[in-house]
Design an enzyme around this catalytic site. Structure first.
Site, PDB file in Angstrom:
ATOM      1  N   GLY A  61      68.426 -45.783  13.763  1.00 39.13           N
ATOM      2  CA  GLY A  61      67.348 -46.224  14.646  1.00 39.13           C
ATOM      3  C   GLY A  61      66.022 -45.716  14.125  1.00 39.13           C
ATOM      4  O   GLY A  61      65.863 -45.467  12.929  1.00 39.13           O
ATOM      5  N   SER A  62      65.085 -45.533  15.034  1.00 36.74           N
ATOM      6  CA  SER A  62      63.724 -45.191  14.615  1.00 36.74           C
ATOM      7  C   SER A  62      63.611 -43.696  14.296  1.00 36.74           C
ATOM      8  O   SER A  62      64.361 -42.878  14.830  1.00 36.74           O
ATOM      9  CB  SER A  62      62.755 -45.553  15.735  1.00 36.74           C
ATOM     10  OG  SER A  62      63.068 -44.794  16.884  1.00 36.74           O
ATOM     11  N   GLU A  83      70.097 -42.541   9.868  1.00 34.93           N
ATOM     12  CA  GLU A  83      69.709 -43.731   9.099  1.00 34.93           C
ATOM     13  C   GLU A  83      68.492 -44.295   9.796  1.00 34.93           C
ATOM     14  O   GLU A  83      68.611 -44.930  10.849  1.00 34.93           O
ATOM     15  CB  GLU A  83      70.855 -44.756   9.097  1.00 34.93           C
ATOM     16  CG  GLU A  83      72.133 -44.270   8.445  1.00 34.93           C
ATOM     17  CD  GLU A  83      72.103 -44.399   6.924  1.00 34.93           C
ATOM     18  OE1 GLU A  83      71.059 -44.784   6.371  1.00 34.93           O
ATOM     19  OE2 GLU A  83      73.131 -44.101   6.304  1.00 34.93           O
ATOM     20  N   CYS A 112      65.755 -52.407   8.330  1.00 30.54           N
ATOM     21  CA  CYS A 112      65.268 -51.088   7.898  1.00 30.54           C
ATOM     22  C   CYS A 112      64.867 -51.116   6.439  1.00 30.54           C
ATOM     23  O   CYS A 112      63.897 -50.495   6.043  1.00 30.54           O
ATOM     24  CB  CYS A 112      66.332 -50.040   8.145  1.00 30.54           C
ATOM     25  SG  CYS A 112      67.925 -50.501   7.461  1.00 30.54           S
ATOM     26  N   GLY A 147      65.285 -40.448  16.073  1.00 33.08           N
ATOM     27  CA  GLY A 147      66.076 -39.609  15.165  1.00 33.08           C
ATOM     28  C   GLY A 147      65.752 -38.131  15.331  1.00 33.08           C
ATOM     29  O   GLY A 147      66.641 -37.275  15.306  1.00 33.08           O
TER      30      GLY A 147
HETATM   31  P1  NAD Z   1      65.452 -46.914  18.556  1.00 37.90           P
HETATM   32  O1  NAD Z   1      65.364 -45.568  17.946  1.00 37.90           O
HETATM   33  O2  NAD Z   1      64.475 -47.271  19.597  1.00 37.90           O
HETATM   34  O3  NAD Z   1      66.882 -47.144  19.186  1.00 37.90           O
HETATM   35  C1  NAD Z   1      68.056 -46.959  18.449  1.00 37.90           C
HETATM   36  C2  NAD Z   1      69.152 -46.530  19.376  1.00 37.90           C
HETATM   37  O4  NAD Z   1      68.834 -45.243  19.891  1.00 37.90           O
HETATM   38  C3  NAD Z   1      69.369 -47.436  20.595  1.00 37.90           C
HETATM   39  O5  NAD Z   1      70.759 -47.541  20.863  1.00 37.90           O
HETATM   40  C4  NAD Z   1      68.680 -46.665  21.694  1.00 37.90           C
HETATM   41  O6  NAD Z   1      69.205 -46.943  22.974  1.00 37.90           O
HETATM   42  C5  NAD Z   1      68.987 -45.251  21.294  1.00 37.90           C
HETATM   43  N1  NAD Z   1      68.084 -44.245  21.858  1.00 37.90           N
HETATM   44  C6  NAD Z   1      66.799 -44.394  22.264  1.00 37.90           C
HETATM   45  N2  NAD Z   1      66.323 -43.233  22.744  1.00 37.90           N
HETATM   46  C7  NAD Z   1      67.317 -42.326  22.636  1.00 37.90           C
HETATM   47  C8  NAD Z   1      67.425 -40.937  22.943  1.00 37.90           C
HETATM   48  N3  NAD Z   1      66.421 -40.249  23.479  1.00 37.90           N
HETATM   49  N4  NAD Z   1      68.584 -40.313  22.662  1.00 37.90           N
HETATM   50  C9  NAD Z   1      69.607 -40.982  22.095  1.00 37.90           C
HETATM   51  N5  NAD Z   1      69.572 -42.293  21.814  1.00 37.90           N
HETATM   52  C10 NAD Z   1      68.437 -42.961  22.065  1.00 37.90           C
HETATM   53  O7  NAD Z   1      65.416 -47.923  17.327  1.00 37.90           O
HETATM   54  P2  NAD Z   1      65.453 -49.508  17.397  1.00 37.90           P
HETATM   55  O8  NAD Z   1      64.105 -49.969  17.836  1.00 37.90           O
HETATM   56  O9  NAD Z   1      66.649 -49.975  18.127  1.00 37.90           O
HETATM   57  O10 NAD Z   1      65.698 -49.851  15.869  1.00 37.90           O
HETATM   58  C11 NAD Z   1      64.650 -49.990  14.996  1.00 37.90           C
HETATM   59  C12 NAD Z   1      64.574 -48.806  14.057  1.00 37.90           C
HETATM   60  O11 NAD Z   1      65.855 -48.565  13.468  1.00 37.90           O
HETATM   61  C13 NAD Z   1      63.649 -49.082  12.906  1.00 37.90           C
HETATM   62  O12 NAD Z   1      62.865 -47.941  12.631  1.00 37.90           O
HETATM   63  C14 NAD Z   1      64.612 -49.367  11.762  1.00 37.90           C
HETATM   64  O13 NAD Z   1      64.068 -49.181  10.493  1.00 37.90           O
HETATM   65  C15 NAD Z   1      65.729 -48.450  12.056  1.00 37.90           C
HETATM   66  N6  NAD Z   1      66.979 -48.872  11.394  1.00 37.90           N
HETATM   67  C16 NAD Z   1      67.461 -48.145  10.334  1.00 37.90           C
HETATM   68  C17 NAD Z   1      68.606 -48.541   9.654  1.00 37.90           C
HETATM   69  C18 NAD Z   1      69.142 -47.741   8.494  1.00 37.90           C
HETATM   70  O14 NAD Z   1      70.285 -47.934   8.133  1.00 37.90           O
HETATM   71  N7  NAD Z   1      68.390 -46.855   7.897  1.00 37.90           N
HETATM   72  C19 NAD Z   1      69.280 -49.677  10.054  1.00 37.90           C
HETATM   73  C20 NAD Z   1      68.779 -50.398  11.137  1.00 37.90           C
HETATM   74  C21 NAD Z   1      67.627 -49.971  11.804  1.00 37.90           C
END
Ligand code: NAD
Length: 479
Positions: free
Chosen positions: A226-227, A248, A282, A231
């Protein structure tokens, strides 16, 4: 209207307090399903169910038997491909062809990790002549998986597939904007005979269900995709429980185009790498670094293609679909406004298909050139169909610019010079470098992960299986 349920301990259950989240179609903004808004209590029940499986039925299986279940799951996914693909496109907004590609990758992850499960060997270490030392690979225990919305099936396949192959019992929290295919995979896993509790799925908000999962003391290892901002929270929570975490995260990946590049080969890839999944990838190739002598020609050729691009309804196979939700659409629009206010030059913009439903979250793909390396658009991850181009003079400058962001996920190098391609490729501070090609994320078999703000740890490939295990060393005195 379908009301979905969580999968906990082999049973379909609503949220403990009955709360639900609306699921809107990104194509038209219409409500079409509801998912449970999972609570800390649901997470606790899922972790307990996973622990029971880990100490019970799941741990009784051999690695070969675990592998066979994953291979069966791969076949079940393939048999369900049309349904899964349609569900993903409706839920997430990606064009059907991309959803189909995601299903194929998902099945392949299960096949890859299923066939690898009994090939993860430990080792024997020479030590004192009176002792035998065996190092075995063992699962972490109960693993927590937080999945984003952009490639839910692929990311589930690579992280949960590897964790199950390694013998872990799993608890998965999909993204609130794309949970439906993950719940469907859970149902398929039950059908093919995974023991209750080996795979648990709790949908819901990140700040409640996600945070409860990462903070739960019963979790032994966390895989987060995720973001970068989330992270940081996940790693902080993991640190409090002293457990490992794979992060990731995002990227601002560069494609470096030298003046001897085969442009006919490069051009479709330069465009596709930022258009695939509407730029919500990503490892999107969001920066073009172009050698000065060919800068204008390459910009003109990319611009020509950009003008033809249309965002449209996912079921009509557009160049790109809508953004996943309204917040993401606004985020991209804000970046576009800001860039224009800063005076950046729009080299070309595509459009929104005339038959795209008015309530959908569409954004026109936009290409800016030239853009200074220090500009916000060159440094921050937009996560949308926005491309920038920056000129460079020589190899040293190309490397400096390519490595010149906080991220380090992927890079592309386009040149006919074999020595240079290796030299520049090896100078990239990223997890994957593509030379004369660009495959966002690469294949199932290839290790993937980042440096810096792109995260740490590796998933995919055999390395991804190793990541979901640890070691136990047996020291046996025999003399
Ligand atoms: P996000 O971080 O907003 O959400 C990702 C996940 O985290 C979701 O399931 C969300 O519900 C959960 N989440 C949110 N807040 C949380 C918390 N406080 N504690 C635990 N979990 C929580 O990211 P997004 O908007 O869904 O995805 C986009 C981001 O993900 C971009 O930055 C993208 O580059 C990255 N990404 C990376 C990869 C990789 O393999 N490197 C792959 C796909 C996406």
């Amino acid at each position: 209207m379908t009301l979905h349920k969580n999968l906990i301990g082999g049973r379909d259950v609503p949220a403990s307090d009955g709360a639900v989240l609306d699921v809107l179609s990104p194509a038209d903004g219409q409500l079409f399903a509801r998912i449970p808004s999972g609570t800390a209590e649901d997470i606790d029940a899922a972790v307990k169910a996973a622990r029971a499986a880990f100490e019970g039925a799941w741990s009784k299986l051999t690695a070969t038997e675990r592998g066979r279940l994953l291979i069966k799951l791969a076949a079940a996914v393939e048999a369900d491909a049309d349904h899964l693909a349609a569900l993903e496109s409706r839920d997430n907004g990606k064009p059907l062809r991309q959803s189909r590609a995601d299903v194929t990758a998902l099945a392949r992850y299960f096949e890859y990790y299923g066939t690898a499960a009994d090939k993860l060997h430990g080792e024997v270490i020479p030590y004192l002549n009176t002792h035998f030392i065996g190092v075995e690979r063992v699962p972490h225990g109960v693993t927590g998986h937080i999945i984003p919305w952009n490639y839910p099936m692929q990311i589930f396949g690579r992280s949960v597939g590897a964790a199950l192959a390694g013998g872990n019992a799993t608890v998965v929290k999909p993204a609130e904007d794309a949970s439906l295919t993950i719940l469907r995979i859970g149902a398929l896993a039950r059908e093919v005979g995974f023991p209750d509790g080996a795979l648990n799925i709790v949908t819901g908000l990140g700040r409640t269900a996600g945070a409860a999962l990462t903070a739960h003391p019963g979790i032994d290892f966390i895989s987060f995709t995720g973001s970068p901002e989330t992270g940081t929270m996940v790693q902080t929570a993991a640190a409090k429980n002293h457990v490992g975490v794979t992060l990731e995260l995002g990227g601002k990946s560069a494609q470096v185009v030298f003046d001897d590049a085969d442009l006919e080969r490069a051009l479709p890839s330069l465009v596709n790498a930022i258009i695939q999944n509407g730029g919500q990838t990503c490892s999107a190739g969001s920066r073009l670094l172009i050698q000065r002598g060919i800068f204008k020609d390459v910009v003109d050729a990319v611009a020509e293609r950009f003008r033809t691009l249309r965002a449209g309804h996912p079921e009509r196979e557009p160049d790109l679909g809508p953004m996943v939700n309204q917040a993401q659409q606004r985020r991209v629009e804000k970046y576009l406004e800001r860039a224009k206010n800063e005076g950046l030059t729009v080299a070309a913009a595509g459009g929104i298909a005339s038959d795209a439903p008015s309530g959908g979250y569409y954004v026109a793909p936009t290409f800016f050139a030239p853009v200074a390396h220090e500009s916000v658009l060159s440094q921050e991850e937009v996560f949308g169909p926005v491309l920038v181009a920056t000129p460079f003079d020589d190899e040293a400058e190309a490397i400096r610019l390519a490595n010149g962001t906080a991220y380090g996920l992927a890079a592309g190098v386009w040149t006919r010079d074999a020595m240079r391609s290796t030299r520049v490729g090896r100078a990239m501070r990223v997890g994957q470098v593509f030379v004369n090609c660009y495959g966002a994320g690469g294949g199932v078999e290839l290790p993937f992960g980042g440096f810096g703000r792109s995260g740490h740890g590796r998933e995919k490939g055999f390395e991804g299986l190793v990541e979901f295990t640890t070691t136990r060393t047996l020291v046996i005195a025999h003399g």
